[in-house]
Design an enzyme around this catalytic site. Structure first.
Site, mmCIF file in Angstrom:
data_model
loop_
_atom_site.group_PDB
_atom_site.id
_atom_site.type_symbol
_atom_site.label_atom_id
_atom_site.label_comp_id
_atom_site.label_asym_id
_atom_site.label_seq_id
_atom_site.Cartn_x
_atom_site.Cartn_y
_atom_site.Cartn_z
ATOM 1 N N THR A 171 0.865 -1.188 0.000
ATOM 2 C CA THR A 171 0.000 0.000 0.000
ATOM 3 C C THR A 171 0.902 1.240 0.000
ATOM 4 O OG1 THR A 171 -0.191 0.139 2.412
ATOM 5 C CG2 THR A 171 -1.824 -1.224 1.253
ATOM 6 N N GLY B 29 2.211 2.119 -2.694
ATOM 7 C CA GLY B 29 3.263 1.596 -3.582
ATOM 8 C C GLY B 29 3.584 2.499 -4.759
ATOM 9 N N SER C 93 4.721 5.568 -4.654
ATOM 10 C CA SER C 93 5.769 6.578 -4.419
ATOM 11 C C SER C 93 6.662 6.167 -3.253
ATOM 12 C CB SER C 93 5.123 7.946 -4.116
ATOM 13 O OG SER C 93 4.405 7.880 -2.905
ATOM 14 N N GLY D 180 7.353 2.829 -0.635
ATOM 15 C CA GLY D 180 6.572 1.744 -1.236
ATOM 16 C C GLY D 180 7.083 1.406 -2.623
ATOM 17 N N SER E 248 7.245 4.771 12.692
ATOM 18 C CA SER E 248 7.992 6.027 12.601
ATOM 19 C C SER E 248 8.900 6.180 13.814
ATOM 20 C CB SER E 248 7.040 7.220 12.567
ATOM 21 O OG SER E 248 7.767 8.429 12.697
ATOM 22 N N TYR F 70 -0.430 11.914 14.688
ATOM 23 C CA TYR F 70 0.393 11.081 13.792
ATOM 24 C C TYR F 70 1.209 10.075 14.601
ATOM 25 C CZ TYR F 70 4.099 9.917 10.420
ATOM 26 O OH TYR F 70 4.979 9.251 9.608
HETATM 27 N N1 LIG Z 1 9.510 10.127 4.908
HETATM 28 C C1 LIG Z 1 9.775 10.061 6.203
HETATM 29 O O1 LIG Z 1 10.693 10.729 6.710
HETATM 30 C C2 LIG Z 1 8.989 9.105 7.071
HETATM 31 C C3 LIG Z 1 9.432 8.914 8.393
HETATM 32 C C4 LIG Z 1 8.758 8.008 9.198
HETATM 33 C C5 LIG Z 1 7.678 7.295 8.699
HETATM 34 N N2 LIG Z 1 7.243 7.500 7.411
HETATM 35 C C6 LIG Z 1 6.136 6.675 6.927
HETATM 36 O O2 LIG Z 1 6.535 6.000 5.751
HETATM 37 C C7 LIG Z 1 5.374 5.654 4.976
HETATM 38 C C8 LIG Z 1 5.653 5.936 3.503
HETATM 39 O O3 LIG Z 1 5.780 7.332 3.316
HETATM 40 P P1 LIG Z 1 6.833 8.001 2.303
HETATM 41 O O4 LIG Z 1 7.802 8.748 3.126
HETATM 42 O O5 LIG Z 1 7.302 6.976 1.323
HETATM 43 O O6 LIG Z 1 5.944 9.141 1.620
HETATM 44 P P2 LIG Z 1 5.033 9.187 0.312
HETATM 45 O O7 LIG Z 1 5.875 9.097 -0.902
HETATM 46 O O8 LIG Z 1 4.158 10.365 0.517
HETATM 47 O O9 LIG Z 1 4.193 7.846 0.413
HETATM 48 C C9 LIG Z 1 2.975 7.709 1.071
HETATM 49 C C10 LIG Z 1 2.105 6.829 0.204
HETATM 50 O O10 LIG Z 1 0.908 6.507 0.916
HETATM 51 C C11 LIG Z 1 -0.167 6.584 -0.002
HETATM 52 N N3 LIG Z 1 -1.407 6.865 0.722
HETATM 53 C C12 LIG Z 1 -1.681 7.899 1.540
HETATM 54 N N4 LIG Z 1 -2.938 7.824 1.982
HETATM 55 C C13 LIG Z 1 -3.479 6.717 1.420
HETATM 56 C C14 LIG Z 1 -4.752 6.107 1.475
HETATM 57 N N5 LIG Z 1 -5.751 6.646 2.205
HETATM 58 N N6 LIG Z 1 -4.959 4.970 0.777
HETATM 59 C C15 LIG Z 1 -3.975 4.428 0.038
HETATM 60 N N7 LIG Z 1 -2.747 4.950 -0.074
HETATM 61 C C16 LIG Z 1 -2.503 6.097 0.622
HETATM 62 C C17 LIG Z 1 0.202 7.720 -0.954
HETATM 63 O O11 LIG Z 1 -0.445 7.565 -2.218
HETATM 64 P P3 LIG Z 1 -1.793 8.360 -2.620
HETATM 65 O O12 LIG Z 1 -1.626 9.768 -2.121
HETATM 66 O O13 LIG Z 1 -1.843 8.223 -4.098
HETATM 67 O O14 LIG Z 1 -2.904 7.635 -1.941
HETATM 68 C C18 LIG Z 1 1.698 7.523 -1.094
HETATM 69 O O15 LIG Z 1 2.007 6.684 -2.187
HETATM 70 C C19 LIG Z 1 4.219 6.413 5.603
HETATM 71 O O16 LIG Z 1 3.425 5.546 6.362
HETATM 72 C C20 LIG Z 1 4.902 7.431 6.499
HETATM 73 O O17 LIG Z 1 4.102 7.813 7.582
HETATM 74 C C21 LIG Z 1 7.869 8.402 6.595
#
Ligand SMILES: NC(=O)c1ccc[n+]([C@@H]2O[C@H](COP(=O)([O-])OP(=O)(O)OC[C@H]3O[C@@H](n4cnc5c(N)ncnc54)[C@H](OP(=O)(O)O)[C@@H]3O)[C@@H](O)[C@H]2O)c1
Length: 250
Positions: A12, A14, A16, A19, A139, A152
């Protein structure tokens, strides 16, 4: 034979970031991957980028809606029959001081980051093979309290709790459940919060390894937890943060 030959993994979020990086890593090892996310254009772009023909299926899905998850599981069943792994990675960041959080904000974040993760897994169970692997995305914010992140961070703490309780629940089927807790990882989500060079420099200064993480750093860990290399690890959280939460940078 490639390590993931004959295996299908649902990711999920996936389309960006972490994912998509995990999808690339798995495809490189012979897997089939299912990408789920809300934004169809983003999914189409990801499918093009992956360029893996029948080995990729993209299904527009809002994980906060159980009807969408039912449809997703049905599509996977029709196309590939079963799943050997699930990376419940989708999440959103929404940051504000607690006094400013509305009920709608609260429900939105909890609906995606906790309810969405919960039902992604439970709805997948009928097609998840015995001996399969589930990986959740937590996180670093569950390890340090930070104003602006009350809702969050609580959803991510719930996700870490799920890794432990579901490891107990699903252990009878040999299904392992683990969580990754990323630190500062440069993805769209990170750029939206701390995208300027100054902000990046400031964040880098908190990391013992002196660099921000990449989506590939998380993909490597997800790969490990989804693979048989981690076959005796369950109910655990692996913090992938360059030392952010444990060590003072010099
Ligand atoms: N980047 C960081 O520093 C960081 C740090 C700690 C944890 N995280 C966690 O890592 C995970 C991945 O994030 P990322 O950093 O790779 O950022 P990202 O590129 O923004 O990825 C988040 C993904 O989640 C999808 N998404 C959001 N809401 C959704 C929904 N309701 N249903 C289905 N898909 C949904 C988005 O796609 P759509 O918008 O197309 O739905 C997007 O592809 C997240 O859970 C985030 O909380 C990130």
């Amino acid at each position: 034979m490639a390590e993931f030959n004959g295996k299908t993994v649902l990711i999920t979020g996936g389309g960006s970031g972490m994912g998509l990086a995990t999808a690339k890593r798995l495809l490189g090892a012979g897997a089939r991957v299912v990408l789920a996310g809300r934004d169809e254009e983003r999914l189409e772009k990801a499918v093009k980028e992956l360029d893996a023909g029948e080995d990729v299926l993209a299904v527009p899905t809002d994980v906060a809606r159980t009807a969408d998850l039912d449809r997703l599981v049905e599509r996977v069943r029709e196309r590939y029959g079963s799943l050997s792994g699930v990376f419940a990675n989708a999440g959103i960041a929404a940051f504000s001081r607690s006094a400013d959080v509305t009920e709608a904000d609260f429900d939105h974040v909890v609906g995606i980051n906790f309810k969405g993760v919960y039902f992604t897994i439970t709805k997948s169970l009928p097609i998840l093979e015995d001996g399969g692997s589930v990986v959740l995305n937590g996180s670093w914010l569950t390890h340090k309290g930070l104003a602006f992140t009350s809702v969050y961070a609580a959803t991510k703490a719930a996700v870490i709790s799920l890794a432990r309780t579901l490891a107990s629940d699903l252990g009878t089927r040999g299904i392992r459940v683990n969580a990754i807790s990323p630190g500062y990882i440069v993805t769209d989500m990170f750029e939206a919060v701390a995208g300027s060079e100054e902000a990046k420099e400031e964040h880098r200064g908190h990391v013992a390894l002196g660099r921000l993480g990449s989506a590939a750093d998380i993909a490597d860990t997800a790969f490990f937890l989804l693979s048989s290399r981690s076959s005796y690890i369950t109910g655990q959280e692996i913090v992938v943060d360059g030392g952010l939460t444990t060590s003072v940078p010099l």
